[in-house]
Scaffold this active site. Structure first.
Site, PDB file in Angstrom:
ATOM      1  N   HIS A 226       0.822  -1.219   0.000  1.00  0.00           N
ATOM      2  CA  HIS A 226       0.000   0.000   0.000  1.00  0.00           C
ATOM      3  C   HIS A 226       0.856   1.269   0.000  1.00  0.00           C
ATOM      4  O   HIS A 226       0.364   2.351  -0.322  1.00  0.00           O
ATOM      5  CB  HIS A 226      -0.977   0.008   1.186  1.00  0.00           C
ATOM      6  CG  HIS A 226      -0.340   0.275   2.516  1.00  0.00           C
ATOM      7  ND1 HIS A 226      -0.002  -0.725   3.393  1.00  0.00           N
ATOM      8  CD2 HIS A 226       0.023   1.434   3.131  1.00  0.00           C
ATOM      9  CE1 HIS A 226       0.525  -0.203   4.483  1.00  0.00           C
ATOM     10  NE2 HIS A 226       0.552   1.116   4.347  1.00  0.00           N
ATOM     11  N   ASP A 256       0.189  -7.590   1.348  1.00  0.00           N
ATOM     12  CA  ASP A 256       0.615  -6.204   1.548  1.00  0.00           C
ATOM     13  C   ASP A 256       2.139  -6.087   1.578  1.00  0.00           C
ATOM     14  O   ASP A 256       2.713  -5.424   2.448  1.00  0.00           O
ATOM     15  CB  ASP A 256       0.020  -5.626   2.828  1.00  0.00           C
ATOM     16  CG  ASP A 256       0.129  -4.100   2.872  1.00  0.00           C
ATOM     17  OD1 ASP A 256       0.261  -3.488   1.799  1.00  0.00           O
ATOM     18  OD2 ASP A 256       0.095  -3.536   3.988  1.00  0.00           O
ATOM     19  N   ASN A 338       5.300   4.864   9.154  1.00  0.00           N
ATOM     20  CA  ASN A 338       6.094   3.730   9.623  1.00  0.00           C
ATOM     21  C   ASN A 338       5.900   2.493   8.748  1.00  0.00           C
ATOM     22  O   ASN A 338       6.697   1.554   8.822  1.00  0.00           O
ATOM     23  CB  ASN A 338       5.721   3.363  11.060  1.00  0.00           C
ATOM     24  CG  ASN A 338       6.468   4.180  12.086  1.00  0.00           C
ATOM     25  OD1 ASN A 338       5.881   4.998  12.775  1.00  0.00           O
ATOM     26  ND2 ASN A 338       7.766   3.982  12.184  1.00  0.00           N
ATOM     27  N   SER A 339       4.840   2.488   7.946  1.00  0.00           N
ATOM     28  CA  SER A 339       4.546   1.310   7.126  1.00  0.00           C
ATOM     29  C   SER A 339       5.723   0.981   6.216  1.00  0.00           C
ATOM     30  O   SER A 339       6.251   1.854   5.526  1.00  0.00           O
ATOM     31  CB  SER A 339       3.293   1.553   6.286  1.00  0.00           C
ATOM     32  OG  SER A 339       2.154   1.640   7.091  1.00  0.00           O
TER      33      SER A 339
END
Length: 546
Positions: A226, A256, A338-339
């Site tokens: 994402h 993901d 942070n992803s």
């Protein structure tokens, strides 16, 4: 006081005829001649103050049987004078002592020495002088030693402070941060107003990534899908704040995960020296309560470090995109940005890939990460794919199908794999000359997973017309069981889709597709729903051509 009032006699029995003569008579015999102010009264004669002062009643010794008129008042007055004199002497001595005490130490020493050694010989004085010098030298040495001890104490404190700052967390951060990058995704979003007018605008989102490998040509970076979804362009910022363009390597929307690549030709020597390849660990041996460190580009402000513990393992959660999986739960802060960043153990090993889209933001102290043991085989597959470069819009290839998304909700409701359901194969399209069949569910293109029609569209934008791609599909067999197949398709151009759209619009206007008499009326193998008004009457949505 003994020097001034040392011979004061108090006589109470002077001569008296009635045995009480001279009672109360005070004689001060020491200070004769002082203050000779004589005065007399009916009570006696005064010849000199503090000299021979005699106080007697009526001037006759004892005639009144010892009567002592006013004797009490005179005694009190004299006592008051004595006390005042004592107080004055004490005050003066105290003041002198204070002045001496606050004076110079050297002068005080000399003064004390002179007062005690006035009668000593010169040799003794010389010896004392030598002793004084030695004492001074000893004092100076003591001061130097004290200064040395102070300096040594200072150095010790500095070492202790340095040791206090150097912790496991600081070591992990120092070693791991060169392997963490910031990822910036520029994408185009489309919105529609109240009147149906569409508008497009360019936006930028931010995330993080982990340097997982360096080949002869590229630097490979793992992140969340994402973070890079729908990108028009990608940019990566390294530890030394230099930036470089990045390209997609492979994506897995279902898990993901994604891998992007940066060409080594775009990086200078200083940057290559500053960065490091991360050490990937295993999440299988984690225990609840184990300390962890999270590093990432929180809120797009740049790399930051948060700490916490493993709060739970194998926590089943549903992401904001509707994907369900098991994750590591931690109380280390995992914020937007942070992803794609790293969750590390105290040995500096990456044991998870953080994601801010898991669990949402309804509560605090609950962050989630994709376990590394699950992510590694997927990442290895993605990093071995060809680096993707978008082709021009007019050159883009098409499968030549009409399809509909099988989301996680639809998958659960109808017991179907997630992906793109092939509702129709268009004539003269690329899929028409392949083994692809109506009813197949496309789950991947050249190894990159697709979960819906949007994923399929995004994946095909890297391939030009005439390019052969490999589709991974799930095909229904007996008993509604699905089996996986790989099918090669040579992509067609946009003309096939445009012609199909025109035909559908024409049928919609003429009303020819009325459920039983359309062109596809039961001729394609028993699909109970046919095309009506350009839409396929599939029970869970509309279909789109691609």
């Amino acid at each position: 006081m003994a020097d001034e009032f040392n011979q004061n006699s108090y006589s109470g029995n002077e001569t008296g005829s009635q045995g009480a003569s001279g009672n109360g008579s005070y004689q001060y015999n020491t200070n004769q001649g002082g203050y000779h102010n004589s005065y007399s009264s009916g009570y006696g004669s005064n010849q000199g103050c503090y000299g021979q002062n005699s106080y007697s009643g009526n001037g006759n010794s004892g005639n009144n049987g010892g009567r002592r008129p006013h004797s009490g008042k005179g005694g009190k007055a004299l006592l008051a004078i004595v006390l005042a004199a004592v107080f004055g002497v004490c005050t003066g001595a105290g003041a002198y002592g204070i002045r001496r005490a606050v004076g110079d130490d050297t002068k005080t020493s000399v003064s004390v020495k002179d007062s005690r050694d006035t009668d000593k010989s010169d040799s003794e004085a010389s010896g004392d002088s030598e002793q004084t010098k030695e004492a001074k030298n000893d004092t100076a040495q003591d001061k130097d030693a004290a200064a040395g001890e102070s300096a040594s104490g200072s150095a010790t404190l500095d070492v202790l402070d340095a040791q206090a700052v150097e912790t496991q967390v600081t070591r992990v951060a120092k070693d791991a941060m060169p392997s963490i990058v910031s990822v910036y995704n520029t994408y185009t979003s489309t919105s529609q107003d109240f009147f149906g007018q569409s508008y497009s605008q360019q936006n930028e989102s931010t995330g993080s990534g982990i340097i997982i490998s360096k080949t002869d040509d590229e630097l490979l970076i793992a992140t969340n899908n994402h973070v890079v979804a729908n990108e028009d362009s990608l940019e990566v910022q390294f530890i030394d704040e230099t930036t470089a363009a990045a390209q997609l390597k492979g994506t897995d929307s279902g898990d993901d995960l994604a891998v992007i690549a940066v060409s080594l030709d775009d990086l200078d020597k200083d940057t290559l020296d500053a960065i490091e390849v991360a050490t990937l660990g295993s999440s299988d041996d984690l225990v609840v309560g184990e300390p962890v460190v999270a590093i990432g580009n929180a809120l797009g402000y740049g790399q930051s470090v948060t700490t916490g513990v493993v709060s739970a393992l194998n926590r089943e959660m549903t992401t904001e995109d509707g994907q369900t999986g098991t994750f590591i739960q931690t109380d280390a802060a995992i914020n937007p940005g942070n992803s794609g960043g790293a969750l590390l153990d105290l040995n500096g090993n990456v044991i998870g890939i953080n994601s801010s889209k898991i669990g949402g933001s309804a509560v605090e102290g609950m962050g989630y990460a994709i376990p590394m043991s699950k992510a590694i085989p997927i990442i290895e597959d993605l990093m071995n794919q060809d680096t993707k470069t978008k082709v021009a819009e007019e050159d883009k290839g098409y499968l030549g199908i009409s399809g509909v998304s099988v989301t996680s909700q639809v998958s659960s409701a109808y017991n179907m794999p997630e992906g793109v359901y092939v509702a129709q194969i268009l004539e003269n399209g690329g899929a028409a000359d392949s083994e692809l069949q109506k009813g197949d569910i496309i789950t991947a293109v050249n190894g990159s997973t697709v979960s819906d029609m949007e994923d399929l569209q995004n994946e095909l934008q890297y391939y030009a017309a005439g390019t052969e791609v490999t589709l991974t599909v799930e095909r229904s067999g007996e008993g509604s069981e699905y089996s996986e197949k790989s099918i090669r398709v040579t992509l067609g151009d946009a003309s096939t889709i445009e012609q199909s759209e025109k035909e559908q619009q024409s049928r919609s206007r003429s009303g020819q597709d009325n459920g039983s008499s359309g062109e596809d009326s039961g001729s394609d193998g028993g699909d109970s729903g046919n095309e009506q008004g350009g839409y396929y009457s599939f029970p869970f949505g509309n279909f789109f051509g691609y």
